[in-house]
Design an enzyme around this catalytic site. Sequence first.
Site, PDB file in Angstrom:
ATOM      1  N   ASP A 174       0.862  -1.182   0.000  1.00  0.00           N
ATOM      2  CA  ASP A 174       0.000   0.000   0.000  1.00  0.00           C
ATOM      3  C   ASP A 174       0.900   1.235   0.000  1.00  0.00           C
ATOM      4  OD1 ASP A 174      -3.008   0.894   0.610  1.00  0.00           O
ATOM      5  OD2 ASP A 174      -1.640   2.206   1.718  1.00  0.00           O
ATOM      6  N   ASP A 185       0.449   4.429   1.022  1.00  0.00           N
ATOM      7  CA  ASP A 185       0.473   5.409   2.112  1.00  0.00           C
ATOM      8  C   ASP A 185       0.249   4.791   3.491  1.00  0.00           C
ATOM      9  OD1 ASP A 185      -2.169   4.730   1.912  1.00  0.00           O
ATOM     10  OD2 ASP A 185      -2.903   6.757   1.515  1.00  0.00           O
ATOM     11  N   ASP A 200     -11.431 -16.744  12.988  1.00  0.00           N
ATOM     12  CA  ASP A 200     -11.395 -18.172  13.328  1.00  0.00           C
ATOM     13  C   ASP A 200     -10.871 -19.014  12.170  1.00  0.00           C
ATOM     14  OD1 ASP A 200     -13.692 -18.355  11.682  1.00  0.00           O
ATOM     15  OD2 ASP A 200     -15.051 -18.334  13.392  1.00  0.00           O
ATOM     16  N   HIS A 239      -7.593 -21.111  12.609  1.00  0.00           N
ATOM     17  CA  HIS A 239      -7.752 -22.529  12.273  1.00  0.00           C
ATOM     18  C   HIS A 239      -6.596 -23.002  11.399  1.00  0.00           C
ATOM     19  CE1 HIS A 239     -10.214 -26.096  10.771  1.00  0.00           C
ATOM     20  NE2 HIS A 239      -9.296 -25.975   9.816  1.00  0.00           N
ATOM     21  N   HIS A 278      -3.156 -25.684  12.158  1.00  0.00           N
ATOM     22  CA  HIS A 278      -2.627 -26.852  11.457  1.00  0.00           C
ATOM     23  C   HIS A 278      -1.096 -26.836  11.474  1.00  0.00           C
ATOM     24  CE1 HIS A 278      -6.246 -28.738  10.090  1.00  0.00           C
ATOM     25  NE2 HIS A 278      -6.664 -27.683   9.415  1.00  0.00           N
ATOM     26  N   TYR A 292      -3.228 -36.813   8.771  1.00  0.00           N
ATOM     27  CA  TYR A 292      -4.418 -36.165   8.238  1.00  0.00           C
ATOM     28  C   TYR A 292      -5.327 -37.171   7.531  1.00  0.00           C
ATOM     29  CZ  TYR A 292      -7.048 -32.067   6.710  1.00  0.00           C
ATOM     30  OH  TYR A 292      -8.023 -31.121   6.527  1.00  0.00           O
ATOM     31  N   ASP A 343     -18.465 -16.604  18.961  1.00  0.00           N
ATOM     32  CA  ASP A 343     -19.491 -17.628  19.052  1.00  0.00           C
ATOM     33  C   ASP A 343     -18.834 -18.961  18.728  1.00  0.00           C
ATOM     34  OD1 ASP A 343     -19.318 -17.902  16.210  1.00  0.00           O
ATOM     35  OD2 ASP A 343     -20.777 -16.283  15.955  1.00  0.00           O
ATOM     36  N   THR A 392     -21.993 -16.869   4.668  1.00  0.00           N
ATOM     37  CA  THR A 392     -23.283 -16.487   5.226  1.00  0.00           C
ATOM     38  C   THR A 392     -24.431 -16.953   4.334  1.00  0.00           C
ATOM     39  OG1 THR A 392     -23.075 -14.339   4.120  1.00  0.00           O
ATOM     40  CG2 THR A 392     -22.338 -14.467   6.399  1.00  0.00           C
ATOM     41  N   ASP A 395     -13.416 -37.531   2.124  1.00  0.00           N
ATOM     42  CA  ASP A 395     -12.925 -36.546   3.087  1.00  0.00           C
ATOM     43  C   ASP A 395     -11.776 -37.126   3.920  1.00  0.00           C
ATOM     44  OD1 ASP A 395     -12.891 -34.119   4.558  1.00  0.00           O
ATOM     45  OD2 ASP A 395     -14.262 -34.949   6.054  1.00  0.00           O
TER      46      ASP A 395
END
Length: 545
Positions: free
Chosen positions: A260, A262, A360, A364, A368, A379, A413, A422, A450
């Site tokens: 950046d 400035d 988070d 997270h 790892h 894993y 939370d 969201t 997974d």
Amino acid sequence: MIRRTYAVPGVVAAIATTLFITSPRLRGQEPRLRQITAVTPAELRTWDLQVDRMIRSRELEMRLDREDTLIAGRRHIRYTQTVNGIPIYGADVARQTDEQGVTVSIFGDLYEGLNVTTTPTLGSDRVRELIAARTGVDLPADRAPRLMILPRETGAFMLVYTARVATPEDITLYFIDARTGAVVDQRSDAKRQISSVGVGIGVLGERKKVSSSSQGGTYVGSDRLRPPVIETYDMRGNLSRLLSILNGFTAPAASDFANDSDNDWTDGANVDAHVYAGYTYDYYFKRFGRRGLDNANIRVRSFTHPVNRNDFRNASDPVLFTFYLNAFYAGDGIMVYGEGLPPGVTVDGQQWNFLAGSLDVVAHELTHGVTDYSSDLIYANESGALNEAFSDIMGISAVFFFQQPASGAGPADYIVGNDVITPGGIRSLADPRALGYPDNYSIRFTGFEDNGGVHINSGIASHAFYLTIEGGTNRTSGRSVQGVGAANREQVEKVFYRAFTQLLPSNARFTTARAATLQAAQDLYPGNNAIANALTQAWTAVGVN
């Protein structure tokens, strides 16, 4: 990695060869796995002698020796089991000693009765050629495949070369037979998710301080105020350059820095990736006395904007679900944060903002790295689920450390990622089933997707953490827990941190995690029945006995 729905087939490489067991029946002994959870005096005497014998015979080689950051005088030493100097994948021991050198606990997995050949037919150069043919990536010389012994579910053992490769689809770990060159296993290894002080606006519009450095008349994302170097790089949509960096062909250049003119930063993803990496370092140091990911202030590097957000419609599914709709830890202190989608575009009814915009998520991913440099939880399967659970636990804990519940942008939370994904986020520690995850060991996922359910089953352990603090009733078992209350959150965080970084072996199961957290509570808070009772009730409520 943070999202299980979009897990992508891996592209990192490891190579394996069947290790022939030389007539174990003739010696009257079958190879067998010994799972160690030694905490009583009798158990410790037995396993102390066994571990010492294996150290003398060089069947155990020390991997890590660290002072305890929470209890003065304690040490934690990790050993890897080897055969003729070749490490056995997932076979290791974590031994805790007091100030007199007396053993306090031993957790681990060891194999007995092994008699295997450790001479490969293929050399590492040939293995690199096989990897290049399969992935299109010719690994540099300093990333030569590594020989390992791979235990198989059938009871056989294989000699393996291990290596990691980044492609546009994923970061993958391959296991290739060192005798034939055949791929025997592969899995994703992307664990998805002069100084000056400027200011910047984050993804959610809040203003925050940015620790930057002056370079060539501009300011760059290089934090020199904290003990480790914390750097943020803006890939500006150049995925091929990012992959070259991840594979070790090139190093980030000065021109890659987020910058950046400035020191009043306006790119929200760059601001948050950089600031939240610093927050996470501060959390680990202030809460646990830990000096960064490896406890020795290793460099932390974050990479933003791996792809162009508006090009998402032309992206293949692997690229979309890895570099747009995900964040992942790539090893060696490197984090990559997904680009999200343009406003108004949804996936499964959810909008995806820049992934770096959630504390988070950042904590997270960095966790790892903490795991990689401590317990190194494999894993896959249960150890992989514990790996993901610990990242969720610490990610949420970092938010509670810095942000008050129900106040301001990104309030504290128990839902992971709900600041930038969201509505709803991706996982809930308070109610895993509400977002489609099992909350009890009895309903755990047992398939192969997974990586064996590393994200799917993570909620079992993270829900136990939640119940230990907040109390409540597990929806599946109906068992209630009397939590210790939010005022004692720090104690519970320290128990789980200690268990997951200092006591667990790399191939830990849920039952080992239960035993290790109870041992950690005894170490830290002897005589505190409230902590021990809440832990016991919580693990029982989630079906881990």
